[in-house]
Design a protein around this motif. Structure first.
Motif, PDB file in Angstrom:
ATOM      1  N   ALA A 506       0.831  -1.203   0.000  1.00 44.50           N
ATOM      2  CA  ALA A 506       0.000   0.000   0.000  1.00 44.50           C
ATOM      3  C   ALA A 506       0.861   1.246   0.000  1.00 44.50           C
ATOM      4  O   ALA A 506       0.549   2.245  -0.669  1.00 44.50           O
ATOM      5  N   ARG A 507       1.967   1.191   0.743  1.00 43.54           N
ATOM      6  CA  ARG A 507       2.881   2.331   0.773  1.00 43.54           C
ATOM      7  C   ARG A 507       3.583   2.501  -0.574  1.00 43.54           C
ATOM      8  O   ARG A 507       3.745   3.614  -1.069  1.00 43.54           O
ATOM      9  N   ARG A 508       4.008   1.386  -1.195  1.00 37.85           N
ATOM     10  CA  ARG A 508       4.710   1.475  -2.485  1.00 37.85           C
ATOM     11  C   ARG A 508       3.799   1.955  -3.601  1.00 37.85           C
ATOM     12  O   ARG A 508       4.192   2.748  -4.458  1.00 37.85           O
ATOM     13  N   GLY A 509       2.544   1.468  -3.643  1.00 38.68           N
ATOM     14  CA  GLY A 509       1.652   1.811  -4.760  1.00 38.68           C
ATOM     15  C   GLY A 509       0.795   3.012  -4.501  1.00 38.68           C
ATOM     16  O   GLY A 509       0.147   3.519  -5.431  1.00 38.68           O
ATOM     17  N   GLY A 510       0.712   3.461  -3.219  1.00 36.94           N
ATOM     18  CA  GLY A 510      -0.130   4.608  -2.910  1.00 36.94           C
ATOM     19  C   GLY A 510      -1.606   4.303  -3.046  1.00 36.94           C
ATOM     20  O   GLY A 510      -2.386   5.212  -3.381  1.00 36.94           O
ATOM     21  N   ILE A 511      -2.007   3.068  -2.872  1.00 35.45           N
ATOM     22  CA  ILE A 511      -3.419   2.697  -2.961  1.00 35.45           C
ATOM     23  C   ILE A 511      -3.849   2.105  -1.618  1.00 35.45           C
ATOM     24  O   ILE A 511      -3.031   1.729  -0.777  1.00 35.45           O
ATOM     25  N   GLU A 512      -5.144   2.001  -1.459  1.00 31.92           N
ATOM     26  CA  GLU A 512      -5.715   1.425  -0.236  1.00 31.92           C
ATOM     27  C   GLU A 512      -5.893  -0.086  -0.421  1.00 31.92           C
ATOM     28  O   GLU A 512      -6.537  -0.513  -1.385  1.00 31.92           O
ATOM     29  N   ILE A 513      -5.306  -0.852   0.477  1.00 29.07           N
ATOM     30  CA  ILE A 513      -5.413  -2.318   0.409  1.00 29.07           C
ATOM     31  C   ILE A 513      -6.028  -2.807   1.726  1.00 29.07           C
ATOM     32  O   ILE A 513      -5.502  -2.536   2.803  1.00 29.07           O
ATOM     33  N   GLU A 514      -7.128  -3.515   1.627  1.00 29.79           N
ATOM     34  CA  GLU A 514      -7.834  -4.037   2.812  1.00 29.79           C
ATOM     35  C   GLU A 514      -7.427  -5.493   3.045  1.00 29.79           C
ATOM     36  O   GLU A 514      -7.381  -6.287   2.099  1.00 29.79           O
ATOM     37  N   LEU A 515      -7.161  -5.841   4.314  1.00 34.95           N
ATOM     38  CA  LEU A 515      -6.765  -7.208   4.696  1.00 34.95           C
ATOM     39  C   LEU A 515      -7.806  -7.777   5.659  1.00 34.95           C
ATOM     40  O   LEU A 515      -8.131  -7.158   6.672  1.00 34.95           O
ATOM     41  N   ASP A 516      -8.326  -8.960   5.339  1.00 34.88           N
ATOM     42  CA  ASP A 516      -9.317  -9.634   6.189  1.00 34.88           C
ATOM     43  C   ASP A 516      -8.813 -11.044   6.518  1.00 34.88           C
ATOM     44  O   ASP A 516      -8.801 -11.919   5.652  1.00 34.88           O
ATOM     45  N   THR A 517      -8.374 -11.235   7.777  1.00 33.14           N
ATOM     46  CA  THR A 517      -7.938 -12.570   8.241  1.00 33.14           C
ATOM     47  C   THR A 517      -8.799 -13.069   9.403  1.00 33.14           C
ATOM     48  O   THR A 517      -8.383 -13.927  10.180  1.00 33.14           O
ATOM     49  N   SER A 518     -10.016 -12.498   9.534  1.00 32.27           N
ATOM     50  CA  SER A 518     -10.873 -12.872  10.674  1.00 32.27           C
ATOM     51  C   SER A 518     -11.337 -14.318  10.590  1.00 32.27           C
ATOM     52  O   SER A 518     -11.658 -14.933  11.615  1.00 32.27           O
ATOM     53  N   ARG A 519     -11.382 -14.870   9.386  1.00 36.46           N
ATOM     54  CA  ARG A 519     -11.826 -16.270   9.249  1.00 36.46           C
ATOM     55  C   ARG A 519     -10.661 -17.224   9.022  1.00 36.46           C
ATOM     56  O   ARG A 519     -10.855 -18.363   8.591  1.00 36.46           O
ATOM     57  N   ALA A 552      -7.697  -2.285  -3.412  1.00 35.41           N
ATOM     58  CA  ALA A 552      -7.477  -3.739  -3.507  1.00 35.41           C
ATOM     59  C   ALA A 552      -7.860  -4.360  -2.163  1.00 35.41           C
ATOM     60  O   ALA A 552      -7.968  -3.671  -1.141  1.00 35.41           O
ATOM     61  N   ALA A 553      -8.074  -5.653  -2.163  1.00 35.95           N
ATOM     62  CA  ALA A 553      -8.472  -6.365  -0.929  1.00 35.95           C
ATOM     63  C   ALA A 553      -7.854  -7.752  -0.939  1.00 35.95           C
ATOM     64  O   ALA A 553      -7.741  -8.398  -1.997  1.00 35.95           O
ATOM     65  N   VAL A 554      -7.439  -8.189   0.248  1.00 34.11           N
ATOM     66  CA  VAL A 554      -6.881  -9.531   0.437  1.00 34.11           C
ATOM     67  C   VAL A 554      -7.694 -10.200   1.549  1.00 34.11           C
ATOM     68  O   VAL A 554      -7.854  -9.641   2.640  1.00 34.11           O
ATOM     69  N   GLY A 555      -8.228 -11.401   1.246  1.00 31.34           N
ATOM     70  CA  GLY A 555      -9.018 -12.131   2.239  1.00 31.34           C
ATOM     71  C   GLY A 555      -8.631 -13.602   2.293  1.00 31.34           C
ATOM     72  O   GLY A 555      -8.345 -14.207   1.262  1.00 31.34           O
ATOM     73  N   LEU A 556      -8.599 -14.156   3.494  1.00 35.82           N
ATOM     74  CA  LEU A 556      -8.289 -15.564   3.690  1.00 35.82           C
ATOM     75  C   LEU A 556      -9.375 -16.172   4.577  1.00 35.82           C
ATOM     76  O   LEU A 556      -9.787 -15.560   5.579  1.00 35.82           O
ATOM     77  N   GLN A 557      -9.857 -17.361   4.223  1.00 35.55           N
ATOM     78  CA  GLN A 557     -10.864 -18.032   5.038  1.00 35.55           C
ATOM     79  C   GLN A 557     -10.649 -19.546   4.994  1.00 35.55           C
ATOM     80  O   GLN A 557     -10.279 -20.100   3.956  1.00 35.55           O
ATOM     81  N   CYS A 558     -10.876 -20.163   6.148  1.00 33.00           N
ATOM     82  CA  CYS A 558     -10.822 -21.621   6.255  1.00 33.00           C
ATOM     83  C   CYS A 558     -12.234 -22.158   6.065  1.00 33.00           C
ATOM     84  O   CYS A 558     -13.134 -21.842   6.850  1.00 33.00           O
ATOM     85  N   ARG A 559     -12.437 -22.949   5.038  1.00 38.16           N
ATOM     86  CA  ARG A 559     -13.769 -23.453   4.723  1.00 38.16           C
ATOM     87  C   ARG A 559     -14.061 -24.718   5.527  1.00 38.16           C
ATOM     88  O   ARG A 559     -13.150 -25.434   5.951  1.00 38.16           O
ATOM     89  N   ARG A 563     -10.478 -26.824   3.371  1.00 40.80           N
ATOM     90  CA  ARG A 563      -9.648 -26.158   2.362  1.00 40.80           C
ATOM     91  C   ARG A 563      -9.484 -24.695   2.763  1.00 40.80           C
ATOM     92  O   ARG A 563     -10.316 -24.116   3.468  1.00 40.80           O
ATOM     93  N   LEU A 564      -8.379 -24.107   2.286  1.00 43.75           N
ATOM     94  CA  LEU A 564      -8.103 -22.695   2.527  1.00 43.75           C
ATOM     95  C   LEU A 564      -8.303 -21.947   1.221  1.00 43.75           C
ATOM     96  O   LEU A 564      -7.800 -22.356   0.165  1.00 43.75           O
ATOM     97  N   GLU A 565      -9.028 -20.832   1.302  1.00 44.35           N
ATOM     98  CA  GLU A 565      -9.294 -20.006   0.112  1.00 44.35           C
ATOM     99  C   GLU A 565      -8.672 -18.635   0.329  1.00 44.35           C
ATOM    100  O   GLU A 565      -8.954 -17.974   1.325  1.00 44.35           O
ATOM    101  N   VAL A 566      -7.814 -18.228  -0.623  1.00 41.50           N
ATOM    102  CA  VAL A 566      -7.157 -16.926  -0.594  1.00 41.50           C
ATOM    103  C   VAL A 566      -7.664 -16.134  -1.796  1.00 41.50           C
ATOM    104  O   VAL A 566      -7.580 -16.612  -2.943  1.00 41.50           O
ATOM    105  N   VAL A 567      -8.192 -14.924  -1.500  1.00 49.18           N
ATOM    106  CA  VAL A 567      -8.770 -14.096  -2.564  1.00 49.18           C
ATOM    107  C   VAL A 567      -8.054 -12.751  -2.571  1.00 49.18           C
ATOM    108  O   VAL A 567      -7.968 -12.087  -1.534  1.00 49.18           O
TER     109      VAL A 567
END
Length: 633
Positions: A506-519, A552-559, A563-567
């Motif tokens: 986010a610092r390098r590209g100057g854009i907002e990147i959201e991270l979701d690791t709650s699941r 941009a957004a990064v999300g990880l969830q354990c199904r 299986r693990l899904e990374v989006v």
């Protein structure tokens, strides 16, 4: 048997107390019986005395009637005299007076009664009867005087009879008093004797036995009662003494057993301490010589056995290698031999005798898959290891074998991870920098040809510009590859690593990147974390370089299906070319997905942009040992 039984009956406290109570009862019954008999014998005495006393009055009445006849009142006096004579006869022969007459023993009372009756019948009554007849002459003064004298003597006899009757009654009452007094004295004596018997034979022994029981209850099992007679309490005292003796023996036995159990618990505690500290040393960090030496020293100190050696040697091999030994310098080590039979031919614990007479306890070092060597304990001369010592050494040897196996597997995993990373580096260099250099090599050849022909000066300028652009791109790719290759995992968890990575891009590209690791609530292997991190970094790099995105957004969830899904998604321009020609990084991401036994998909995001999905099973991760923290070197 009968004599013994009779003796017990004689000595019985119950018999003695019962006899005393029976004696008191007999005395009470006897006193009451005598009192009843005396009372019965005196019944009617007062009536008889009253009737006898009335004879005096009747005598003087008849004398007064006789005087009245002498004075001339003949008709009324004769009738009254006859009635008085009849009353005197009835009174003299009345039942109370006759029944009061005692037996032959009371001669005076009987004699007095017979004298009164005789005087009445022979002297007094005939004169009164003669005077009461109708034709009798009126008595003269001399006859009246003589009759009064006889009546006076007769009344004196009656008085004597009354006194005899009173004396007889008083004697009966005196007998009653004497009987009651004797019964009372004897009863008091028997009661005092009973109280003494109860005090000496019951109360005092009971107090002594109670004090004995109290002292025994307080733990003084050495006390003994001295009251051991033949009666019930004496036999109870003997039983108490036997009980105290048995309790003393039992207490001593329990003390010895408690001491034995305490020693066993102390030994078990020290054994568990040894096992715990050894396991902590062996599994807390990659074990080395110092770790094995510490375990050997603990074994020697806790178990009291000789020095030990940890010797490695593959089963069926021809040599062994001591990796740790607590033997004193100069002692011959069995692992020094080229044909270390102990290192290869030991499958179970056994005691071996060496050529120099030493006894060695050998235990295999193995896990569930392989045997890696042996643990050799040099037994002191004449010592025989106990079962608990052998069991503890077996447990320790198993943990040492597991630690050695884990260390070897970790080393193998490290080598595999290193080879995988080298392969990834080679592919990334080949697909990026190598292709760019090959392209620039072709451009240099074309530039050389263009420089030889003056007419192609414009083409040479264009080729030179393309070379400059290619060099800039190659340099940028090289910096990206260096930044990726310098990643090192050291400690923290995947959440913090991802947060650091997202903040960096986010610092390098100057854009907002959201991270979701709650699941993200399932464990990943270190190898899986490395591959997931590289895929996310490569996808974010593509977002910065090609997507022209603002978010941009990064999300990880354990199904639930394991299986693990990374989006990774962005709101950029989307995918314009196929994966084959769009960018070399996509191929690298596909290689990492295959390594995780999963797949990676490139999809169009609803509303515009690109959506990269990494999907892989958690149980299909390859295990490797890699630290877990990002540090840019």
């Amino acid at each position: 048997m009968a004599r013994s039984t009779w003796r017990h009956i004689e000595q019985s406290l119950v018999t003695r107390l019962g006899g005393a109570i029976a004696a008191i009862a007999v005395l009470a019954v006897l006193g009451m019986s005598v009192s009843g008999m005396v009372a019965l014998s005196t019944q009617g005495s007062s009536e008889a005395i009253n009737l006898a006393g009335s004879l005096r009055m009747q005598s003087w009445r008849m004398a007064s009637l006789y005087l009245a006849l002498a004075n001339g009142d003949a008709e009324r006096g004769r009738a009254a005299l006859r009635e008085a004579i009849t009353d005197f006869d009835i009174t003299l022969m009345s039942r109370p007076i006759v029944e009061m007459l005692p037996g032959p023993g009371e001669v005076d009372l009987v004699a007095s009664y017979h004298r009164v009756r005789s005087d009445w019948r022979q002297r007094i009554r005939p004169h009164f009867v003669a005077a009461a007849t109708a034709d009798a002459a009126r008595p003269g003064p001399a006859q009246v005087a003589a009759m009064q004298a006889e009546v006076g003597a007769f009344v004196a006899d009656i008085n004597h009879l009354v006194k005899q009757m009173e004396r007889a009654t008083e004697s009966k009452i005196l007998v009653l008093q004497m009987v009651l007094g004797v019964a009372l004295v004897v009863t008091v004596l028997v009661v005092l004797l009973t109280i003494h018997l109860i005090h000496t034979g019951l109360v005092k022994p009971l107090h002594e036995l109670l004090g004995f029981a109290t002292r025994v209850g307080q733990g003084d099992l050495s006390v003994r009662t001295e009251y051991i007679g033949e009666d019930e309490l004496g036999r109870l005292g003997q039983a108490f003494n036997l009980m105290a003796e048995d309790l003393s023996k039992l207490y001593q036995d329990l003390e010895s057993r408690v001491a034995q159990k305490t020693a066993e618990l102390t030994r078990s505690n020290r054994s568990l301490e040894l096992l715990y500290h050894s396991i902590a040393r062996l599994h807390g960090a990659p074990p080395g010589r110092e770790t094995y030496m510490a375990v050997l020293r603990d074994i020697e100190m806790v178990l009291g056995l000789g020095h030990g050696i940890v010797c490695l040697g593959e089963p069926g091999g021809s040599s062994g290698r001591a990796i740790a030994s607590s033997m004193v310098s100069g002692d011959a080590s069995p692992c020094d031999k080229a044909d270390c039979a102990l290192c290869h031919n030991t499958r179970t614990p056994r005691v071996s005798i060496m050529d120099d007479g030493r006894q060695l306890l050998t235990l295999p070092l193995s896990d569930t898959e392989h045997q890696y060597g042996v643990l050799i304990i040099d037994l002191p001369e004449g010592a025989h290891p106990e079962a608990w010592q052998v069991q503890l050494l077996e447990a320790l040897s198993r943990h040492i074998g597991v630690a050695i196996g884990a260390e070897q597997r970790v080393e193998q995993s490290r080598r595999l991870a290193l080879l995988e990373e080298r392969a990834v580096i080679a592919r990334e260099l080949h697909d990026s920098l190598a292709q760019s250099l090959a392209y620039m090599k072709i451009q240099v050849s074309l530039l050389q040809a263009a420089l030889k022909d003056p007419q192609q000066h414009g083409a040479a300028e264009q080729l030179l510009a393309e070379l400059r652009t290619g060099l800039s791109g190659a340099y940028r790719q090289l910096r990206e590859l260096l930044s990726t290759f310098r990643l090192k995992m050291e400690g923290g968890d995947l959440h913090s690593v991802l947060a650091h990575t997202v903040a960096e891009f986010a610092r390098r590209g100057g854009i907002e990147i959201e991270l979701d690791t709650s699941r993200l609530d399932c464990p990943l292997s270190p190898n899986g974390e490395i591959h997931v991190l590289h895929v996310i970094r490569e996808a974010l790099s593509n977002v910065l370089n090609h997507a022209h995105a603002s978010r941009a957004a990064v999300g990880l969830q354990c199904r639930p299906d394991g299986r693990l899904e990374v989006v990774i998604e962005d709101d950029g321009i989307g995918i314009r070319k196929t994966a084959d020609v769009h960018h070399y990084g996509m191929t690298i991401m596909e290689e990492r997905a295959r390594t995780l036994q999963g797949e990676i998909r490139y999809e169009e995001r609803p509303g515009g942009g690109t959506r990269v999905v990494l999907d892989f099973p958690l149980n299909g991760q390859r295990q490797s040992v890699v630290p877990i923290k990002i540090a840019n070197l």
